[in-house]
Scaffold this active site. Sequence first.
Site, PDB file in Angstrom:
ATOM      1  CG  ASN A 148       0.124  14.351  -0.488  1.00 33.37           C
ATOM      2  OD1 ASN A 148      -0.727  13.415  -0.964  1.00 33.37           O
ATOM      3  ND2 ASN A 148       0.866  14.104   0.396  1.00 33.37           N
TER       4      ASN A 148
ATOM      5  CB  CYS B 161      -2.369  12.067   2.773  1.00 30.15           C
ATOM      6  SG  CYS B 161      -2.224  11.189   4.205  1.00 30.15           S
TER       7      CYS B 161
ATOM      8  N   GLY C 292       7.181   4.147  -6.330  1.00 28.86           N
ATOM      9  CA  GLY C 292       6.544   2.989  -5.645  1.00 28.86           C
ATOM     10  C   GLY C 292       7.463   1.944  -5.641  1.00 28.86           C
TER      11      GLY C 292
END
Length: 305
Positions: free
Chosen positions: A128, A131, A243
Amino acid sequence: MVKPSLKVNLAGISMENPLMNASGILGLTAFSLVRLAEAGCGAVVTKSVGLKPREGNPNPVVVEVAGGLLNSMGLPNPGVEAFKTELKKALKRVRKPVLASIFGFKPEEYGELARRLDRLPLAGFELNLSCPHVEGLRELGSNPKLIRETVRRVKAATSKPVFAKLTPNVSSFVEVAEAAWKGGADGLTAVNTLRGLAIDVEAGKPFLSGVYGGLSGPALKPVALRCVYEAFETVKIPIIGCGGIFSWRDAVEFLLAGASALQVGTAIAYRGLQVFREILEGLKGYLASKGFRSLRELVGQAHRR
Ligand code: DHB
């Protein structure tokens, strides 16, 4: 008529179909990972874990906006050691490849997390790097040098496939995609949420306790598709599209743009876990109606000129 195959080999990970959950929506407990696998995912991804426990932000942490959700959870997680116990349980019960999503504030922290989790029978790691509102992580994920260094550190700590989940909050997506590729990533996840804001007009202040949040859902889809399309023209590693995927049509768009696998997040909140079976049935129907024998034949076809 030959039944089309939905099988995917993603950087060496063999999946019965291209669908995964997007990290963050479910996936912190063994129970939720099992449910995702049973719902039809070809592979599952955990919620992001860091070195130390984090409580996350106080409520409110999610708000519905036009075209999706804005969330600012603040990366709540039990820390890697407690998480390992839960993950071991999940790995005994989930019969699909499991990817661990990890986050840190420095490249070394990602390396350390991969090292600590490497002995578990995970299929791979998702970093990740994206963020959009936790300071530190936001800077790291939009800095090509730090992205490259982070991927390099993780690759030095594990021989499992490593996917870099990238942010769309940059002026050049190609630049961050190339940085991950050059660092040795086996694949990309495109994309994480878009940084946004919602204001509560009654209270006269930002709605979320964390002020900024990550925008997900249908409003994110055209941006995510553009990022997948751009990355496909540049980097030569597989791309996981993510998405705003709600339907099989959305899934097909991402495959045509160049994604080899797909993650579904916000749609789980709106449609429930049945969304995976709906997308899979639709994909099979589409492949059959177009005369494709496998999903692979579809990947990147929108780039033909
Ligand atoms: C959070 C983390 C993310 O990566 C994201 O896209 C949105 C929210 C969070 O934990 O706040």
